[in-house]
Design an enzyme around this catalytic site. Structure first.
Site, PDB file in Angstrom:
ATOM      1  N   ASP A   1      -3.829  13.153   3.946  1.00  0.00           N
ATOM      2  CA  ASP A   1      -4.889  13.816   4.704  1.00  0.00           C
ATOM      3  C   ASP A   1      -4.627  13.565   6.190  1.00  0.00           C
ATOM      4  O   ASP A   1      -4.553  12.414   6.613  1.00  0.00           O
ATOM      5  CB  ASP A   1      -6.243  13.227   4.282  1.00  0.00           C
ATOM      6  CG  ASP A   1      -7.404  13.826   5.055  1.00  0.00           C
ATOM      7  OD1 ASP A   1      -7.250  14.926   5.618  1.00  0.00           O
ATOM      8  OD2 ASP A   1      -8.476  13.177   5.100  1.00  0.00           O
TER       9      ASP A   1
ATOM     10  N   ASP B   1      -6.156  14.293   9.859  1.00  0.00           N
ATOM     11  CA  ASP B   1      -7.440  14.667  10.440  1.00  0.00           C
ATOM     12  C   ASP B   1      -7.309  14.770  11.960  1.00  0.00           C
ATOM     13  O   ASP B   1      -6.900  13.804  12.612  1.00  0.00           O
ATOM     14  CB  ASP B   1      -8.465  13.583  10.051  1.00  0.00           C
ATOM     15  CG  ASP B   1      -9.864  13.897  10.550  1.00  0.00           C
ATOM     16  OD1 ASP B   1     -10.055  14.978  11.132  1.00  0.00           O
ATOM     17  OD2 ASP B   1     -10.751  13.035  10.366  1.00  0.00           O
TER      18      ASP B   1
ATOM     19  N   ASP C   1      -4.697   9.453   6.898  1.00  0.00           N
ATOM     20  CA  ASP C   1      -5.792   8.594   6.452  1.00  0.00           C
ATOM     21  C   ASP C   1      -5.259   7.796   5.259  1.00  0.00           C
ATOM     22  O   ASP C   1      -5.099   8.346   4.171  1.00  0.00           O
ATOM     23  CB  ASP C   1      -6.986   9.460   6.046  1.00  0.00           C
ATOM     24  CG  ASP C   1      -8.147   8.617   5.538  1.00  0.00           C
ATOM     25  OD1 ASP C   1      -7.957   7.389   5.370  1.00  0.00           O
ATOM     26  OD2 ASP C   1      -9.223   9.174   5.298  1.00  0.00           O
TER      27      ASP C   1
END
Ligand code: ZN
Ligand code: ZN
Length: 394
Positions: free
Chosen positions: A95, A97, A286
Site C-alpha cells: 500500500d 499512500d 505501509d
C-alpha cells in the site's frame, strides 16, 4: 452523517453496482479466499466464502456495500474463524499512500481541526492551537494531483524493486489506484507466497533500506550496474541533479564522486549522504499492510467508501493513468445536486476544479458531491427543506 446525504450516497453506490457489477473479477482460487464487506452505517461482515463470482456480484447488487474486500491469503476453510481457517499462502501486497510522502502541497490542501475549541483552518497542523493553546489537533488530509503523482512515482520505484531485486515477473503484478490516496500493488504466485509475517517485514525493511550501513559505500568497486541496493546507491551518486552542491563541481565523474566520498568526506558527511540516498532510492510503503497475512484487501473495481471513487486497475498504463479522472465511478456532469460545503480545499475531478469552499451552498456534479460528502466536508441539501444558514455548525 445526515439521513438525506446517506441516502443519496447509498443510491449512488447501488447504481454503480447495478450497472457495473460485471467488472468485479473473480480472484484466482476464489473458493480459497475470505470475502468481506461493510454495509453503510454498520460494522464489517467478514469470513464469507464464494465458489463463483456470480453469487458474489449478486450480493453486491443487493447490498451496495460501502466497502468490498477479499483476502490476499488462501485458506483451506476461508469461512471458519481465523484460527481454524487453515492458512495456505498469501500473495504479497503493498500500500503506497500519498499522505505518507509528506509533499509540500499538503500545506495548501490539508485542514486541521482543534478538538478543544473547534477552530478549523487550511494548512499543516500546528503543534498548539493558536486560538485556545490546546494541543489536541486533528489532521484532515486531502490529496491533489501532485501528491498522487508522487505516489505514482513511488509505485514505479516499487515495481523496479519487485522485478529486479525480488525477481517477480511484471506479468504477475497488479497495480491499482486505491480509490483514495494512493496505489495498491499485489503480486500473484510469487516465490514469497509462503512467507509469514516476519519474512514480509524483512521485505518491507529491504524496500525502505533499513539497516544499510556506510561500509556499503566504502568500496572502490561500487558501480551503477551493481544489483540491489549497491546499484541503487551508485546510481543516486551518478544521477545527482545539476544544482546539487554535495561534490562542489557538478560535472565531475561518478568515479571522482565515489573517491571523494571514500577519501575526503567525514564519517558524519558519509552518514548524511547515505541517508539521503536511501530516502531517495527506497520505497515508502505501509509496512502494516505488507506484513498482515490475515488482511482482507479492497477489491479492484469496487467503490472506496472514503471518496466514492473506484479502486481501479492501471497495471498496463500506470504512467498515463489519471486517478482523479479515470477512477470517477459515475461521471455524468449533468447530474447535479445542491450541497452545503462546510470546508474543503480546491478539488479537481475529471479535469475540472471546484472550490475551495467554506460555509457555502453550491450546485455540484453528483460525483463531486459524493466525494465531498464522504470526505466529511459537507452535506447534500434536501431541496427546499433546509436553508444553509440553519445548517452551519451542525
Ligand atoms: Zn483550539
Ligand atoms: Zn497534494
Amino acid at each position: 452523517m445526515d439521513e438525506n446525504s446517506a441516502q443519496i450516497i447509498k443510491r449512488y453506490f447501488k447504481e454503480y453496482y447495478f450497472t457495473f457489477s460485471e467488472r468485479i473479477k473473480a480472484p484466482r482460487d476464489i473458493a480459497s479466499r475470505e470475502f468481506g464487506y461493510f454495509p453503510f452505517g454498520a460494522s464489517m461482515i467478514r469470513h464469507l466464502g464464494f465458489s463463483d463470482v456470480h453469487a458474489f456480484r449478486a450480493l453486491l447488487v443487493k447490498e451496495a456495500p460501502a466497502g468490498v474486500y477479499c483476502s490476499n491469503s488462501l485458506y483451506s476453510d476461508p469461512t471458519a474463524e481465523m484460527s481454524a481457517k487453515g492458512w495456505l499462502r498469501a500473495e504479497l501486497i503493498f500500500d503506497i499512500d500519498a499522505d505518507a510522502l509528506r509533499q509540500p502541497c499538503k500545506a495548501v490542501h490539508d485542514i486541521w481541526l482543534c478538538k478543544s475549541c473547534g477552530k478549523k483552518e487550511f494548512g499543516l497542523r500546528p503543534k498548539i492551537c493558536p486560538s485556545c493553546k490546546a494541543n489536541k489537533i486533528l489532521e484532515i488530509s486531502w490529496v491533489c494531483d501532485k501528491c498522487l503523482e508522487a505516489a505514482k512515482k513511488e509505485t514505479f520505484k516499487l515495481l523496479d524493486f519487485l522485478e529486479f531485486d525480488l525477481g517477480i515477473p511484471m506479468a504477475f503484478v497488479e497495480v491499482c489506484f486505491s480509490g483514495n490516496a494512493g496505489y495498491h500493488i499485489r503480486t500473484e504466485e510469487s516465490s514469497f507466497d509462503s512467507l509469514g509475517s516476519t519474512g514480509r517485514g524483512e521485505i518491507a525493511d529491504y524496500l525502505a533500506g533499513r539497516g544499510i550501513m556506510p561500509p556499503l559505500i566504502n568500496s572502490a568497486h561500487l558501480s551503477p550496474q551493481d544489483p540491489g541496493w549497491r546499484g541503487r546507491i551508485a546510481r543516486f551518486i551518478r544521477d545527482l541533479p545539476a544544482d546539487d552542491q554535495t561534490f562542489g563541481k557538478v560535472d565531475i565523474s561518478f568515479e571522482k564522486r565515489l573517491d571523494a566520498l571514500i577519501n575526503s568526506f567525514s564519517k558524519k558527511q558519509v552518514d548524511e549522504f547515505l541517508s539521503r540516498a536511501i530516502i531517495d532510492s527506497g520505497v515508502t510503503i505501509d509496512p502494516a499492510v505488507t506484513t498482515d497475512i490475515h488482511r482482507i484487501f479492497r477489491m479492484p473495481e469496487s467503490l472506496n467508501n472514503k471518496t466514492g471513487l473506484v479502486k481501479r486497475e492501471c497495471t498496463k498504463d500506470l504512467s498515463g493513468f489519471d486517478p482523479l479522472s479515470d477512477a470517477v465511478a459515475l461521471g455524468n456532469e449533468n447530474r447535479k445536486e445542491m450541497m452545503f460545503v462546510e470546508m474543503c480545499p480546491k478539488v479537481e475531478l475529471r479535469g475540472k476544479s471546484y472550490g475551495p469552499f467554506r460555509s457555502q451552498t453550491v450546485e455540484l456534479p453528483l460525483y463531486v458531491g459524493i466525494y465531498l460528502a464522504l470526505k466529511g466536508a459537507g452535506k447534500f441539501v434536501k431541496s427546499g427543506a433546509t436553508q444553509p444558514s440553519e445548517m452551519q455548525g451542525t
